[in-house]
Write a protein that holds these residues in place. Structure first.
Motif, short mmCIF file in Angstrom:
data_model
loop_
_atom_site.label_atom_id
_atom_site.label_comp_id
_atom_site.label_asym_id
_atom_site.label_seq_id
_atom_site.Cartn_x
_atom_site.Cartn_y
_atom_site.Cartn_z
N GLY A 57 15.97 -10.55 0.22
CA GLY A 57 15.59 -10.66 1.62
C GLY A 57 14.44 -9.79 2.04
O GLY A 57 14.17 -9.67 3.24
N PHE A 58 13.73 -9.16 1.09
CA PHE A 58 12.54 -8.39 1.46
C PHE A 58 11.54 -8.46 0.31
O PHE A 58 11.91 -8.70 -0.84
CB PHE A 58 12.89 -6.93 1.78
CG PHE A 58 13.41 -6.15 0.59
CD1 PHE A 58 12.55 -5.43 -0.23
CD2 PHE A 58 14.77 -6.13 0.30
CE1 PHE A 58 13.03 -4.72 -1.33
CE2 PHE A 58 15.26 -5.42 -0.79
CZ PHE A 58 14.38 -4.70 -1.61
N TYR A 59 10.26 -8.25 0.65
CA TYR A 59 9.22 -8.25 -0.37
C TYR A 59 8.15 -7.23 0.01
O TYR A 59 7.59 -7.29 1.10
CB TYR A 59 8.57 -9.63 -0.51
CG TYR A 59 7.51 -9.66 -1.60
CD1 TYR A 59 7.87 -9.83 -2.93
CD2 TYR A 59 6.17 -9.48 -1.30
CE1 TYR A 59 6.92 -9.83 -3.94
CE2 TYR A 59 5.21 -9.48 -2.29
CZ TYR A 59 5.58 -9.65 -3.61
OH TYR A 59 4.64 -9.64 -4.60
N GLY A 64 -4.02 -1.09 0.15
CA GLY A 64 -4.63 0.22 0.34
C GLY A 64 -3.58 1.29 0.14
O GLY A 64 -2.85 1.29 -0.86
N ASP A 65 -3.48 2.21 1.10
CA ASP A 65 -2.49 3.28 1.02
C ASP A 65 -1.22 2.98 1.82
O ASP A 65 -0.36 3.85 1.97
CB ASP A 65 -3.11 4.59 1.53
CG ASP A 65 -4.28 5.04 0.66
OD1 ASP A 65 -4.19 4.88 -0.57
OD2 ASP A 65 -5.28 5.51 1.22
N MET A 66 -1.11 1.77 2.36
CA MET A 66 0.09 1.43 3.12
C MET A 66 0.93 0.44 2.33
O MET A 66 0.47 -0.20 1.39
CB MET A 66 -0.28 0.82 4.48
CG MET A 66 -0.89 -0.56 4.42
SD MET A 66 -1.23 -1.21 6.09
CE MET A 66 -2.29 -2.60 5.67
N THR A 67 2.19 0.34 2.73
CA THR A 67 3.10 -0.65 2.17
C THR A 67 3.46 -1.63 3.28
O THR A 67 3.91 -1.23 4.35
CB THR A 67 4.37 -0.01 1.61
OG1 THR A 67 4.01 0.90 0.57
CG2 THR A 67 5.31 -1.07 1.05
N LEU A 68 3.24 -2.90 3.02
CA LEU A 68 3.63 -3.97 3.93
C LEU A 68 4.84 -4.67 3.33
O LEU A 68 4.79 -5.13 2.18
CB LEU A 68 2.48 -4.95 4.14
CG LEU A 68 2.68 -6.07 5.16
CD1 LEU A 68 1.33 -6.56 5.69
CD2 LEU A 68 3.48 -7.25 4.62
N THR A 69 5.92 -4.73 4.09
CA THR A 69 7.15 -5.38 3.63
C THR A 69 7.49 -6.52 4.57
O THR A 69 7.67 -6.31 5.77
CB THR A 69 8.32 -4.39 3.58
OG1 THR A 69 7.96 -3.26 2.78
CG2 THR A 69 9.56 -5.05 2.97
N VAL A 116 7.80 -8.10 9.97
CA VAL A 116 7.01 -7.32 9.01
C VAL A 116 7.20 -5.84 9.29
O VAL A 116 7.18 -5.41 10.45
CB VAL A 116 5.52 -7.69 9.10
CG1 VAL A 116 4.65 -6.71 8.31
CG2 VAL A 116 5.30 -9.11 8.58
N LEU A 117 7.38 -5.06 8.23
CA LEU A 117 7.44 -3.61 8.32
C LEU A 117 6.20 -3.01 7.67
O LEU A 117 5.89 -3.31 6.51
CB LEU A 117 8.70 -3.08 7.63
CG LEU A 117 8.86 -1.55 7.66
CD1 LEU A 117 9.28 -1.08 9.04
CD2 LEU A 117 9.86 -1.08 6.62
N LEU A 118 5.48 -2.17 8.40
CA LEU A 118 4.35 -1.42 7.86
C LEU A 118 4.75 0.03 7.70
O LEU A 118 5.33 0.63 8.62
CB LEU A 118 3.14 -1.49 8.81
CG LEU A 118 2.55 -2.87 9.09
CD1 LEU A 118 1.45 -2.75 10.15
CD2 LEU A 118 2.01 -3.50 7.83
N ARG A 124 6.78 4.21 10.29
CA ARG A 124 7.31 2.88 10.00
C ARG A 124 7.18 2.03 11.26
O ARG A 124 7.79 2.33 12.29
CB ARG A 124 8.77 2.97 9.57
CG ARG A 124 8.94 3.47 8.14
CD ARG A 124 10.41 3.63 7.78
NE ARG A 124 10.56 3.84 6.33
CZ ARG A 124 11.68 4.29 5.76
NH1 ARG A 124 12.75 4.59 6.51
NH2 ARG A 124 11.72 4.45 4.45
N ILE A 125 6.36 0.97 11.17
CA ILE A 125 6.10 0.10 12.31
C ILE A 125 6.71 -1.25 12.02
O ILE A 125 6.32 -1.93 11.05
CB ILE A 125 4.59 -0.04 12.60
CG1 ILE A 125 3.97 1.32 12.88
CG2 ILE A 125 4.35 -0.98 13.77
CD1 ILE A 125 3.34 1.98 11.68
#
Length: 328
Positions: A57-59, A64-69, A116-118, A124-125
């Motif tokens: 249920g997540f990817y 760059g230096d961020m993680t997008l989930t 989406v989680l940034l 954590r946005i």
């Protein structure tokens, strides 16, 4: 706009067909109201008698230096994709032919919901919150990703439809209790000043009005993360541009429309766009921006994991290229 001189890449189209032919096709009318029951984790098949969950249920994608989930809020059944997701009455045969070309089911399919989680700069946005209630799977899937709701720093809402704001509360209380809530000012004011607001608005916007910070177009959510005006789906709809380490991602919310029809067919609009003509124009502008800038892109109702790139097929016509799945 000059035509792209690249020839189609069959392998990538095959990837798209593979993803969608398994029942992951997009479609569904918007939720008018949020449910009020708490979100519940997926039940193991052995206990429920239902089909086992295919994946976690997540990817996660490093940009760059961020993680997008992308975090799935689950799916909802849809009897027919047309005319909701391609509403132009004189183009139904054209749209149906595109669905058939890509082997995407036009009936008895599902709609995906993908907040989406940034994770950027120690924050954590969360962008949009899903449906909430018994159907919502956002909190369960955040926990599968090792993220507790009380660790979310900011919640940004792209627009006020129930399938985006329903997860803001659980049993009448804020789901993300420690988060600063944000939304575009014009979008917020439109919904909360209605004479007869729906339950989703009552519970999740009006009920949380003291938690919201109202933003202008182009204003920063946190450093490196900006709001982008993408009107048409709703008058105040805003997408999110996230930039890090020389790379960028545009989180479209519902500005992306349908992952095939809205992209391939210039002028196509969605049945629940507030202003279909404006939404179609906005989509052309942002699709060109994404393509020309080689941006990552996510669409709220694209098939999970709902992240990848776009390419231009011809003037006014684009194709979604899902990311190649990375296991690490």
């Amino acid at each position: 706009m000059p035509q792209d001189d690249r020839t189609p890449r069959p392998a990538r189209r095959d990837t798209l067909r593979f993803l969608t032919a398994t029942g992951a096709a997009l479609a569904a009318a918007p939720l008018a109201r949020a449910q009020t029951a708490p979100a519940t984790p997926a039940t193991p098949a052995a206990a429920s008698g239902a089909m086992a969950m295919n994946g976690s249920g997540f990817y996660r994608q490093k940009i760059g230096d961020m993680t997008l989930t992308t975090v799935s809020d689950g799916t909802a059944p849809l009897a027919a994709l047309l005319p909701t997701w391609g509403a132009n009455p004189d183009r139904q045969a054209e749209f149906a032919a595109t669905l058939a070309e890509y082997s995407v089911p036009a009936t008895n399919t599902v709609n995906h919901f993908n907040p989406v989680l940034l994770e950027i700069g120690g924050k954590r946005i969360l962008i949009d919150t899903g449906r909430g209630g018994a159907s919502g799977q956002l909190v369960a899937n955040l926990r599968r990703a090792g993220i507790e709701p009380d660790t979310i720093s900011v919640v940004f809402i792209t627009h006020g439809h129930g399938d985006h704001i329903g997860g803001l509360t659980t049993n009448g209380k804020p789901t993300f209790a420690n988060a600063q809530h944000m939304i575009n000012e014009a979008e917020f004011n439109f919904w909360v000043t209605q004479a007869n607001p729906n339950d989703a608005v009552k519970n999740n916007l009006i009920g949380l009005k003291d938690k919201f910070k109202l933003l202008k177009s182009g204003e920063e959510i946190v450093p490196g993360v900006l709001t982008v005006a993408t009107p048409g789906h709703t008058a105040g709809h805003h997408s999110v541009l996230a930039q890090s380490g020389g790379q960028s991602a545009l989180i479209l919310g519902d500005a992306g429309g349908h992952f095939l029809i809205s992209l391939k067919h210039e002028g196509a609009y969605v049945g629940f766009d507030t202003d279909g003509a404006q939404a179609a124009r906005t989509r052309q502008e942002i699709f060109a921006r994404i393509t020309d800038g080689k941006l990552w892109v996510t669409g709220y109702h694209f098939p999970f994991p709902a992240i990848g790139h776009l390419r231009r097929l011809a003037p006014g016509s684009f194709e979604y290229e899902p990311t190649v799945w990375n296991w690490s």
